[in-house]
Design a protein around this motif. Structure first.
Motif, mmCIF file in Angstrom:
data_model
loop_
_atom_site.group_PDB
_atom_site.id
_atom_site.type_symbol
_atom_site.label_atom_id
_atom_site.label_comp_id
_atom_site.label_asym_id
_atom_site.label_seq_id
_atom_site.Cartn_x
_atom_site.Cartn_y
_atom_site.Cartn_z
ATOM 1 N N TYR A 180 4.863 6.422 16.505
ATOM 2 C CA TYR A 180 6.015 6.592 15.634
ATOM 3 C C TYR A 180 6.900 7.693 16.219
ATOM 4 N N GLN B 196 -4.048 5.243 8.187
ATOM 5 C CA GLN B 196 -3.719 5.672 9.529
ATOM 6 C C GLN B 196 -3.821 7.197 9.586
ATOM 7 N N PHE C 242 -3.035 10.589 11.625
ATOM 8 C CA PHE C 242 -1.994 11.021 12.547
ATOM 9 C C PHE C 242 -2.398 12.226 13.380
ATOM 10 N N LYS D 271 -3.565 7.951 -1.539
ATOM 11 C CA LYS D 271 -3.140 6.586 -1.251
ATOM 12 C C LYS D 271 -3.408 5.711 -2.458
ATOM 13 N N PHE E 253 -3.960 1.535 -3.276
ATOM 14 C CA PHE E 253 -4.047 0.160 -2.814
ATOM 15 C C PHE E 253 -4.028 -0.810 -3.991
ATOM 16 N N ARG F 274 -9.561 -0.575 11.528
ATOM 17 C CA ARG F 274 -9.149 -1.547 10.528
ATOM 18 C C ARG F 274 -10.311 -2.049 9.664
ATOM 19 N N PHE G 238 8.412 4.915 6.332
ATOM 20 C CA PHE G 238 8.472 6.239 5.740
ATOM 21 C C PHE G 238 9.803 6.513 5.062
ATOM 22 N N GLY G 239 9.760 7.397 4.073
ATOM 23 C CA GLY G 239 10.975 7.985 3.556
ATOM 24 C C GLY G 239 11.416 9.114 4.483
ATOM 25 N N TYR H 203 0.876 -1.163 0.000
ATOM 26 C CA TYR H 203 0.000 0.000 0.000
ATOM 27 C C TYR H 203 0.923 1.226 0.000
ATOM 28 N N ARG I 299 -6.384 3.950 13.609
ATOM 29 C CA ARG I 299 -7.060 3.402 12.436
ATOM 30 C C ARG I 299 -8.181 2.480 12.892
ATOM 31 N N TYR J 222 1.924 11.647 2.615
ATOM 32 C CA TYR J 222 1.460 12.514 3.686
ATOM 33 C C TYR J 222 2.169 13.859 3.564
ATOM 34 N N ASP K 2 1.314 -4.238 8.833
ATOM 35 C CA ASP K 2 0.429 -3.324 9.560
ATOM 36 C C ASP K 2 1.167 -2.153 10.181
ATOM 37 N N LYS K 3 2.269 -1.740 9.604
ATOM 38 C CA LYS K 3 2.954 -0.545 10.052
ATOM 39 C C LYS K 3 3.509 0.181 8.827
ATOM 40 N N LEU K 4 3.605 1.490 8.955
ATOM 41 C CA LEU K 4 4.087 2.309 7.850
ATOM 42 C C LEU K 4 5.598 2.429 7.895
ATOM 43 N N LEU L 141 -2.983 13.088 5.310
ATOM 44 C CA LEU L 141 -2.952 12.198 4.153
ATOM 45 C C LEU L 141 -3.324 12.972 2.896
ATOM 46 N N PHE M 237 1.377 5.573 0.195
ATOM 47 C CA PHE M 237 0.763 6.782 0.739
ATOM 48 C C PHE M 237 1.696 7.977 0.536
ATOM 49 N N PHE N 104 5.982 13.407 2.864
ATOM 50 C CA PHE N 104 6.487 12.089 3.212
ATOM 51 C C PHE N 104 5.797 11.020 2.382
ATOM 52 N N LEU O 200 0.600 15.173 10.490
ATOM 53 C CA LEU O 200 0.696 14.555 9.170
ATOM 54 C C LEU O 200 -0.710 14.415 8.579
ATOM 55 N N GLU P 229 3.155 0.465 3.176
ATOM 56 C CA GLU P 229 2.746 -0.525 4.167
ATOM 57 C C GLU P 229 2.682 -1.870 3.468
ATOM 58 N N ILE Q 299 10.622 9.031 9.741
ATOM 59 C CA ILE Q 299 9.668 8.688 10.782
ATOM 60 C C ILE Q 299 9.700 7.178 10.943
#
Lengths: 112, 114
Positions: free
Chosen positions: B35, B103, B105, A49, A51, B97, A102-103, A32, B95, A36, A98-100, A46, A34, A90, A44, A94, B43
Protein backbone atom coordinates in the motif's frame (compact mmCIF):
# COMPACT_ATOMS: atom_id res chain seq x y z
CA UNK A 1 -16.90 3.28 -6.48
CA UNK A 2 -16.24 1.88 -3.05
CA UNK A 3 -15.02 4.51 -0.62
CA UNK A 4 -14.53 5.25 3.05
CA UNK A 5 -15.13 8.63 4.61
CA UNK A 6 -13.60 9.91 7.80
CA UNK A 7 -15.05 13.41 8.00
CA UNK A 8 -12.84 14.61 10.83
CA UNK A 9 -9.27 15.29 9.73
CA UNK A 10 -8.12 16.51 13.13
CA UNK A 11 -9.69 16.17 16.57
CA UNK A 12 -8.45 17.62 19.82
CA UNK A 13 -9.70 16.39 23.20
CA UNK A 14 -8.68 16.77 26.80
CA UNK A 15 -7.28 13.80 28.65
CA UNK A 16 -10.10 11.95 30.37
CA UNK A 17 -12.73 13.14 27.90
CA UNK A 18 -14.74 10.76 25.77
CA UNK A 19 -13.95 10.24 22.12
CA UNK A 20 -15.87 9.28 19.01
CA UNK A 21 -14.26 9.04 15.60
CA UNK A 22 -16.60 8.76 12.67
CA UNK A 23 -16.39 6.42 9.70
CA UNK A 24 -18.82 5.85 6.86
CA UNK A 25 -18.49 3.64 3.83
CA UNK A 26 -20.24 3.58 0.52
CA UNK A 27 -21.48 0.31 -0.92
CA UNK A 28 -24.57 -1.81 -0.55
CA UNK A 29 -23.10 -4.98 0.86
CA UNK A 30 -21.67 -5.23 4.36
CA UNK A 31 -17.91 -5.33 4.22
CA UNK A 32 -15.40 -6.40 6.78
CA UNK A 33 -14.63 -3.33 8.90
CA UNK A 34 -11.43 -2.35 10.65
CA UNK A 35 -9.90 0.40 12.71
CA UNK A 36 -6.13 0.80 12.66
CA UNK A 37 -3.99 3.24 14.64
CA UNK A 38 -0.62 4.67 13.75
CA UNK A 39 1.38 6.18 16.56
CA UNK A 40 4.33 8.44 15.73
CA UNK A 41 7.17 6.38 14.29
CA UNK A 42 5.15 3.20 14.38
CA UNK A 43 3.37 1.06 11.85
CA UNK A 44 -0.35 0.48 11.54
CA UNK A 45 -1.72 -1.46 14.49
CA UNK A 46 -5.10 -3.15 14.41
CA UNK A 47 -7.44 -1.80 17.10
CA UNK A 48 -10.51 -3.87 16.31
CA UNK A 49 -12.49 -5.49 13.52
CA UNK A 50 -16.03 -6.45 12.63
CA UNK A 51 -16.94 -9.37 10.41
CA UNK A 52 -20.39 -10.41 11.58
CA UNK A 53 -22.49 -10.98 14.68
CA UNK A 54 -22.68 -8.55 17.57
CA UNK A 55 -22.52 -5.06 16.12
CA UNK A 56 -20.64 -3.66 19.13
CA UNK A 57 -17.06 -4.86 19.06
CA UNK A 58 -14.38 -4.41 21.66
CA UNK A 59 -10.77 -3.79 20.78
CA UNK A 60 -7.44 -3.17 22.40
CA UNK A 61 -6.55 -0.18 24.55
CA UNK A 62 -10.14 0.27 25.72
CA UNK A 63 -11.57 1.11 22.30
CA UNK A 64 -14.88 -0.08 20.95
CA UNK A 65 -16.77 0.42 17.71
CA UNK A 66 -20.36 0.00 16.68
CA UNK A 67 -21.50 -1.11 13.25
CA UNK A 68 -24.76 0.47 12.11
CA UNK A 69 -25.94 -1.07 8.87
CA UNK A 70 -28.67 1.51 8.29
CA UNK A 71 -26.12 4.32 8.41
CA UNK A 72 -23.23 2.44 6.76
CA UNK A 73 -21.15 3.57 9.71
CA UNK A 74 -18.53 2.08 11.98
CA UNK A 75 -17.68 4.73 14.57
CA UNK A 76 -14.85 4.26 17.03
CA UNK A 77 -15.33 5.22 20.66
CA UNK A 78 -13.43 5.42 23.89
CA UNK A 79 -15.00 6.59 27.17
CA UNK A 80 -11.87 8.22 28.60
CA UNK A 81 -8.92 9.23 26.47
CA UNK A 82 -5.34 8.93 27.68
CA UNK A 83 -2.45 11.09 26.49
CA UNK A 84 -0.90 7.98 24.91
CA UNK A 85 -3.89 7.74 22.57
CA UNK A 86 -2.57 10.65 20.55
CA UNK A 87 -2.06 9.15 17.09
CA UNK A 88 -3.64 8.89 13.68
CA UNK A 89 -6.62 6.60 13.31
CA UNK A 90 -7.67 4.90 10.10
CA UNK A 91 -10.94 3.25 9.26
CA UNK A 92 -10.72 0.57 6.59
CA UNK A 93 -13.12 -1.77 4.85
CA UNK A 94 -12.68 -4.91 2.84
CA UNK A 95 -15.26 -6.17 0.40
CA UNK A 96 -14.83 -9.29 -1.67
CA UNK A 97 -11.74 -7.97 -3.38
CA UNK A 98 -9.18 -9.03 -0.77
CA UNK A 99 -7.79 -5.53 -0.39
CA UNK A 100 -8.38 -2.80 2.16
CA UNK A 101 -9.92 0.54 1.31
CA UNK A 102 -8.92 3.22 3.76
CA UNK A 103 -10.31 6.53 4.86
CA UNK A 104 -8.05 9.56 4.92
CA UNK A 105 -7.39 9.21 8.63
CA UNK A 106 -8.18 11.27 11.73
CA UNK A 107 -5.36 12.76 13.71
CA UNK A 108 -6.09 12.82 17.43
CA UNK A 109 -4.43 15.32 19.71
CA UNK A 110 -4.80 14.97 23.47
CA UNK A 111 -4.30 17.86 25.85
CA UNK A 112 -3.42 17.26 29.52
CA UNK B 1 6.76 -14.06 16.58
CA UNK B 2 8.34 -11.29 14.53
CA UNK B 3 6.01 -8.87 12.81
CA UNK B 4 6.17 -7.51 9.29
CA UNK B 5 9.46 -5.73 8.72
CA UNK B 6 10.34 -3.20 6.07
CA UNK B 7 13.64 -1.81 4.90
CA UNK B 8 14.73 0.93 4.72
CA UNK B 9 12.68 2.97 7.13
CA UNK B 10 13.44 6.12 5.18
CA UNK B 11 14.91 6.76 1.75
CA UNK B 12 15.77 10.08 0.15
CA UNK B 13 16.63 10.01 -3.56
CA UNK B 14 16.73 12.38 -6.47
CA UNK B 15 14.29 12.37 -9.32
CA UNK B 16 15.36 9.86 -11.94
CA UNK B 17 17.12 7.54 -9.52
CA UNK B 18 16.09 4.01 -8.65
CA UNK B 19 14.97 2.81 -5.25
CA UNK B 20 14.13 -0.68 -4.01
CA UNK B 21 11.97 -1.22 -0.97
CA UNK B 22 11.91 -4.53 0.84
CA UNK B 23 9.23 -6.23 2.89
CA UNK B 24 9.58 -9.35 5.02
CA UNK B 25 6.16 -10.73 5.94
CA UNK B 26 5.27 -12.67 9.05
CA UNK B 27 6.59 -16.19 8.72
CA UNK B 28 4.02 -18.48 7.16
CA UNK B 29 1.90 -15.70 5.69
CA UNK B 30 1.39 -16.46 2.03
CA UNK B 31 -0.54 -13.28 1.28
CA UNK B 32 1.49 -10.10 0.96
CA UNK B 33 0.18 -6.64 0.14
CA UNK B 34 1.72 -3.29 -0.75
CA UNK B 35 0.00 0.00 0.00
CA UNK B 36 1.04 3.62 -0.34
CA UNK B 37 0.10 6.84 1.37
CA UNK B 38 0.85 10.04 -0.44
CA UNK B 39 0.94 13.02 1.92
CA UNK B 40 -2.51 14.15 2.99
CA UNK B 41 -4.27 11.39 1.12
CA UNK B 42 -5.66 8.01 2.08
CA UNK B 43 -3.65 4.82 2.17
CA UNK B 44 -4.12 3.16 -1.21
CA UNK B 45 -3.73 -0.43 -2.31
CA UNK B 46 -0.97 -1.15 -4.80
CA UNK B 47 -0.85 -4.91 -5.24
CA UNK B 48 -1.36 -8.32 -3.69
CA UNK B 49 0.76 -11.46 -3.86
CA UNK B 50 -0.34 -14.96 -3.05
CA UNK B 51 2.91 -16.78 -2.52
CA UNK B 52 5.03 -15.70 -5.49
CA UNK B 53 2.13 -14.90 -7.82
CA UNK B 54 0.60 -11.49 -8.35
CA UNK B 55 -3.05 -11.87 -7.48
CA UNK B 56 -4.06 -8.27 -8.05
CA UNK B 57 -1.88 -5.40 -9.26
CA UNK B 58 -4.69 -3.04 -10.13
CA UNK B 59 -3.36 -0.32 -7.84
CA UNK B 60 0.10 -0.03 -9.36
CA UNK B 61 0.38 3.56 -10.63
CA UNK B 62 2.39 2.89 -13.79
CA UNK B 63 5.13 0.74 -15.27
CA UNK B 64 7.86 2.53 -13.32
CA UNK B 65 6.83 0.33 -10.39
CA UNK B 66 7.91 -3.30 -10.31
CA UNK B 67 7.07 -5.67 -7.49
CA UNK B 68 8.51 -9.12 -7.04
CA UNK B 69 8.22 -11.91 -4.52
CA UNK B 70 10.70 -14.54 -5.47
CA UNK B 71 10.20 -17.83 -3.65
CA UNK B 72 7.09 -16.55 -1.98
CA UNK B 73 8.93 -15.10 1.00
CA UNK B 74 10.08 -11.49 1.06
CA UNK B 75 9.00 -8.95 -1.51
CA UNK B 76 10.65 -6.00 -3.18
CA UNK B 77 9.11 -2.95 -4.74
CA UNK B 78 11.32 -1.11 -7.19
CA UNK B 79 10.66 2.37 -8.49
CA UNK B 80 12.61 3.20 -11.64
CA UNK B 81 12.98 6.02 -12.45
CA UNK B 82 11.55 7.78 -9.43
CA UNK B 83 9.43 10.89 -9.90
CA UNK B 84 8.49 13.60 -7.40
CA UNK B 85 4.94 12.29 -7.10
CA UNK B 86 6.24 8.92 -5.89
CA UNK B 87 7.06 10.45 -2.51
CA UNK B 88 5.04 8.98 0.33
CA UNK B 89 4.97 6.16 2.82
CA UNK B 90 4.94 2.64 1.44
CA UNK B 91 3.35 0.03 3.68
CA UNK B 92 3.57 -3.70 3.43
CA UNK B 93 1.09 -6.06 5.03
CA UNK B 94 0.78 -9.82 5.27
CA UNK B 95 -1.94 -12.28 6.07
CA UNK B 96 -2.40 -16.00 6.52
CA UNK B 97 -5.71 -16.35 4.74
CA UNK B 98 -6.47 -19.71 6.33
CA UNK B 99 -6.04 -18.47 9.86
CA UNK B 100 -7.20 -14.87 9.88
CA UNK B 101 -8.95 -12.16 7.91
CA UNK B 102 -6.65 -9.53 9.35
CA UNK B 103 -3.82 -7.89 7.48
CA UNK B 104 -0.82 -7.13 9.67
CA UNK B 105 1.15 -4.07 8.68
CA UNK B 106 4.79 -3.17 8.79
CA UNK B 107 6.13 0.20 9.96
CA UNK B 108 6.35 1.56 6.42
CA UNK B 109 9.12 3.06 4.32
CA UNK B 110 9.05 6.81 3.91
CA UNK B 111 10.25 7.66 0.40
CA UNK B 112 11.24 11.22 -0.42
CA UNK B 113 12.02 12.08 -4.04
CA UNK B 114 13.78 15.42 -4.50
Amino acid sequence: AQSVTQPDIHITVSEGASLELRCNYSYGATPYLFWYVQSPGQGLQLLLKYFSGDTLVQGIKGFEAEFKRSQSSFNLRKPSVHWSDAAEYFCAVEFDTDKLIFGTGTRLQVFP
Amino acid sequence: EAGVTQFPSHSVIEKGQTVTLRCDPISGHDNLYWYRRVMGKEIKFLLHFVKESKQDESGMPNNRFLAERTGGTYSTLKVQPAELEDSGVYFCASRNRLATDTQYFGPGTRLTVL
